[in-house]
Design a protein around this motif. Structure first.
Motif, short mmCIF file in Angstrom:
data_model
loop_
_atom_site.label_atom_id
_atom_site.label_comp_id
_atom_site.label_asym_id
_atom_site.label_seq_id
_atom_site.Cartn_x
_atom_site.Cartn_y
_atom_site.Cartn_z
N VAL A 45 59.28 36.61 29.04
CA VAL A 45 58.12 37.27 29.18
C VAL A 45 57.82 37.48 30.57
O VAL A 45 58.30 37.10 31.48
N ALA A 46 56.75 38.40 30.91
CA ALA A 46 56.27 38.78 32.09
C ALA A 46 55.39 37.50 32.62
O ALA A 46 54.69 36.90 32.00
N ALA A 47 55.19 37.49 34.16
CA ALA A 47 54.51 36.18 34.51
C ALA A 47 54.11 36.78 35.96
O ALA A 47 54.87 37.69 36.80
N VAL A 48 53.04 36.22 36.45
CA VAL A 48 52.40 36.47 37.75
C VAL A 48 52.63 35.31 38.72
O VAL A 48 52.18 34.13 38.27
N THR A 49 53.21 35.57 39.67
CA THR A 49 53.60 34.37 40.68
C THR A 49 52.22 34.01 41.54
O THR A 49 51.13 34.73 41.40
N ASP A 50 52.12 32.93 42.35
CA ASP A 50 50.90 32.39 43.12
C ASP A 50 50.80 33.55 44.35
O ASP A 50 50.04 33.18 45.06
N THR A 51 51.66 34.45 44.47
CA THR A 51 51.56 35.24 45.49
C THR A 51 50.69 36.67 45.06
O THR A 51 50.42 37.23 46.16
N CYS A 52 50.15 36.55 44.22
CA CYS A 52 49.34 37.73 43.62
C CYS A 52 47.88 37.29 44.46
O CYS A 52 47.37 36.44 44.89
N VAL A 53 47.61 38.68 44.97
CA VAL A 53 46.67 38.93 45.93
C VAL A 53 45.31 39.33 45.29
O VAL A 53 44.11 39.57 45.72
N GLY A 54 45.30 39.81 43.87
CA GLY A 54 44.14 39.94 42.91
C GLY A 54 43.80 41.63 43.32
O GLY A 54 42.57 41.82 42.73
N CYS A 55 45.01 42.37 43.45
CA CYS A 55 44.38 43.61 43.57
C CYS A 55 44.37 44.33 42.13
O CYS A 55 43.75 45.44 41.98
#
Length: 725
Positions: free
Chosen positions: A654-664
């Motif tokens: 599945v898709a996942a978002v890492t902790d590097t996300c900046v919330g754009c």
């Protein structure tokens, strides 16, 4: 807002003479300019020289104290034209830009400057962007120096040598009435080291003093018949004067024994690499105590015939280390040796690579082959790089338990506001059913040529995206050519050569100007259209107003590129509009890197002060995600990756978002604009929560738990039924 501030480091520029100066190479260059009595400085940012412009900007107060005029030039051509101040006046002027592309842009002004000659010292500091650290086509500054007969300095990567090159550069320019190019290679710009300071000097004449006493000399203006005489002056007067100065002041250096059967000739900028190779071969130590005679060309043009003859006269063979192609210096040395009747064997690109960067490995192999043929007794080292690939000690031997590192193409940063622009264009093409030729430009947006966007077929130069689409924007073609350029390229060259040209010819193209508020790719410098309020520069000049000012009728500004659905609709409108003439979309959102540089310290200060701080993160519900990965194919965000599927009945990750996300939020916006799936969710992370936040969190947790019990119960009953059926 530049990539980094040098506000603290520039205080070192006030150091007393005779003290030890420590810092980066570009700081040393700035100190050398002040020690040389420079009167004016300009330039255009670009790697590897970008930080020199940042240092000069941060040192404005110190420059003002010494009466030094400084400006951020609109382009390299603007910077080069500044040196016209040194034609009639004894003003020392310096400009800087990235080479070779900067030299290409500045070529018209530089050629005229070199023709008429200068009275004051004129120094062009070019950041030689060649090899593995390069972001441009692989060319050299050497050809331009030869073409216009400007002297080219290539100092050893050593702070003292670099500072001396700046000071001698001005003096050489004045002695020969010729502009001088100072080539700073990538590693020289960022080299950290020391040198002994000299006193800062006020200019012999300031710009204001020159303006109060106007001068003119018609013979210095490039117009026939004077221009014919300029060519004769270069050969009869300027060249001999330059050779005399270089010889008398020992700008080129020799190291090692005074005599020997073999010798090495090297461009100054390659000296450190060569010495490391000699060290590995046992011919030198880390401090340059070489057993092989070396002639170091800190001046690579003009070549000093007498010095070459003196160095080669008693040698059976010499090896020239000339990085890049064509082999300009090697051809020159061959002519000098034969013209002077020397039979010394000259080797160069027969044992060294004909093209490409001269890395330590390449140099070590070439020097080893040369010395092995002519002086094998000098080689006492056995470096691993010379071992055959099958040898287990060789760094080139494939490891059984190791896997090759996969190359990763350059891409847009996490949260980059340019990513949704290209996602929206792909969606617009899908909806209209028409693909378009896309002409790209220099800048971060050029990364869109790679996966997952695959948009962009050509790039012709900084600000030439629109011009590059000119021939493919026929009014009768039935579809529009699309051009892309950044705000930096727009103000550099694109407004006139691109937009103005398209208006004049009624081109039917669509131009997308990526307005991220800075010259982002060169380090985040401010522009005419930047939103910052600066005390000594004019900003907040809208790009849409500029394009309408030259005649564009259809122009729209999108203030939020992260709204993918609206961006898609604007693209569709622009690609299907019946209005004649060029269409311009100004796509605005701040560069995420600069935004984070500004906001992170503010958030950290607020957290430390105990204030409530909310940051946003996005995620993917693994229970909802189908593993289709269409979200990645239309985004390419580095923080969007894959994870194991929690459902044992499904094997696709599945898709996942890492902790590097900046919330754009572009991943979720993409998903909804493309009607993909509802699996994306947003999380508000609260630091220093209030009492209300804590109560709200407990209520939400209780509701979620109660709703989840029902789902878990139904799932358990379903599994029980499955087991007995």
């Amino acid at each position: 807002m530049a990539e980094r501030s040098f506000a603290k480091e520039v205080l070192k520029l006030r150091q007393e003479p005779g003290t030890r100066f420590e810092g980066e190479g570009i700081l040393a260059v700035t100190k050398a300019l002040l020690q040389s009595g420079v009167a004016y400085v300009g330039g255009y940012q670009g790697a590897p020289i970008s930080h020199l412009m940042d240092v000069l900007g941060d040192a404005r107060e110190i420059l003002d104290e010494y009466g030094v005029y400084f400006e951020n030039s609109a382009s390299e051509a603007t910077a080069a034209a500044m040196l016209a101040a040194s034609v009639h006046y004894p003003l020392r002027g310096a400009i800087t830009f990235k080479s070779t592309v900067g030299t290409n842009v500045a070529s018209d002004a530089l050629a005229n400057l070199a023709s008429g000659g200068v009275t004051g010292g004129a120094l062009i500091i070019v950041g030689e962007d060649y090899g593995e650290g390069s972001s441009i086509m692989q060319e050299r500054s050497h050809a331009f120096a030869m073409k216009s007969q400007m002297w080219l300095l290539d100092p050893r990567p050593d702070h003292t040598a670099i500072v001396d090159a700046v000071e001698h550069g001005f003096a050489l320019s004045e002695a020969s009435n010729t502009p001088v190019m100072l080539e700073l290679r990538l590693r020289s710009c960022h080299l950290h080291g020391t040198f002994t300071t000299r006193e800062n000097r006020r200019p012999q004449m300031t710009v204001e003093q020159a303006m109060e006493n106007p001068k003119r000399d018609v013979s210095r203006i490039v117009l026939p018949p004077a221009s014919f005489q300029h060519e004769q002056e270069k050969i009869a007067h300027r060249w001999p004067a330059a050779v005399q100065y270089i010889r008398e002041h020992g700008l080129n250096e020799t190291f090692g024994p005074a005599d020997g059967e073999v010798g090495l000739i090297v461009q100054g900028g390659l000296y450190n690499t060569l010495n490391r190779a000699l060290e590995l071969l046992g011919c030198s130590d880390a401090f340059g105590d070489t057993a092989v005679p070396l002639y170091v060309m800190n001046v690579t043009y003009p070549v000093i015939d007498e010095e070459i003859v003196e160095f080669c006269a008693d040698k059976d063979a010499v090896l020239l280390l000339e990085e890049g192609q064509p082999d300009y210096i090697e051809q020159n040395l061959n002519a000098i040796l034969r013209r002077n009747g020397l039979d010394t064997a000259l080797h160069g690109k027969d044992v060294l690579p004909k093209a490409g960067e001269y890395t330590p490995i390449a140099v070590t192999k070439g020097v080893a082959e040369f010395l092995g043929r002519y002086a094998p007794e000098l080689v006492t080292g056995d470096p691993a790089v010379l071992l055959p690939a099958g040898d287990p000690r060789s760094p080139f031997t494939e490891r059984v338990d190791g896997r090759a590192v996969q190359p990763r193409p350059p891409g847009l940063c996490t949260g980059c506001p340019e990513r949704p622009i290209f996602s929206a264009l792909k969606l617009a093409e899908r909806e209209t059913g028409v693909e378009h030729h896309v002409s790209a430009d220099i800048g971060c947006h050029l990364f869109a040529i790679n996966e997952p966007f695959n948009l962009g077929a050509t790039t012709m130069g900084y600000g030439l995206g629109s011009a590059g689409a000119a021939a493919l924007s026929s009014k009768d073609a039935g579809r529009r050519g699309v051009a892309v350029m950044g705000d930096g390229g727009f103000w550099h060259n694109g407004l006139t050569s691109g937009v103005g040209n398209a208006v004049f010819n009624e081109s039917d193209q669509l131009l997308v100007v990526v307005d991220n508020a800075y010259a982002a790719a060169t380090g985040g410098q401010d522009l005419l259209s930047s939103r910052a309020i600066l005390p000594d520069r004019s900003t907040n000049n809208p790009i849409e107003r500029a394009v309408r000012g030259v005649g564009v009728k259809w122009a729209k500004t999108m203030p939020d590129t992260f709204d993918v659905a609206k961006m898609r609709d604007v693209f569709i409108d622009a690609l299907t509009s019946k209005k004649k003439g060029p269409k311009v979309i100004v796509a605005q959102s701040e560069c995420q890197l600069n935004k984070q540089r500004r906001e992170k310290p503010e958030r950290a200060a607020a957290v430390k002060a105990g204030k409530r701080v909310v940051t946003q993160r996005f995620g993917v519900d693994p229970e909802t995600c189908t593993g289709d990965h269409a979200c990645m194919r239309i985004s390419g965000c580095p923080s969007l990756t894959i994870a194991p599927n929690p459902d044992p009945m499904r094997t696709d990750p599945v898709a996942a978002v890492t902790d590097t996300c900046v919330g754009c939020g572009v991943c979720g916006n993409n998903a909804h604009a493309a009607a993909l799936c509802p699996s994306f969710y947003r999380t508000d992370v609260v630091t220093n929560p209030t009492r209300v936040d804590r109560i709200r969190d407990r209520v939400r947790g209780a509701v979620s738990e109660r709703l989840g019990r029902g789902l878990e119960g139904r799932a358990a009953r379903f599994e029980s039924t499955e087991a007995f059926s």
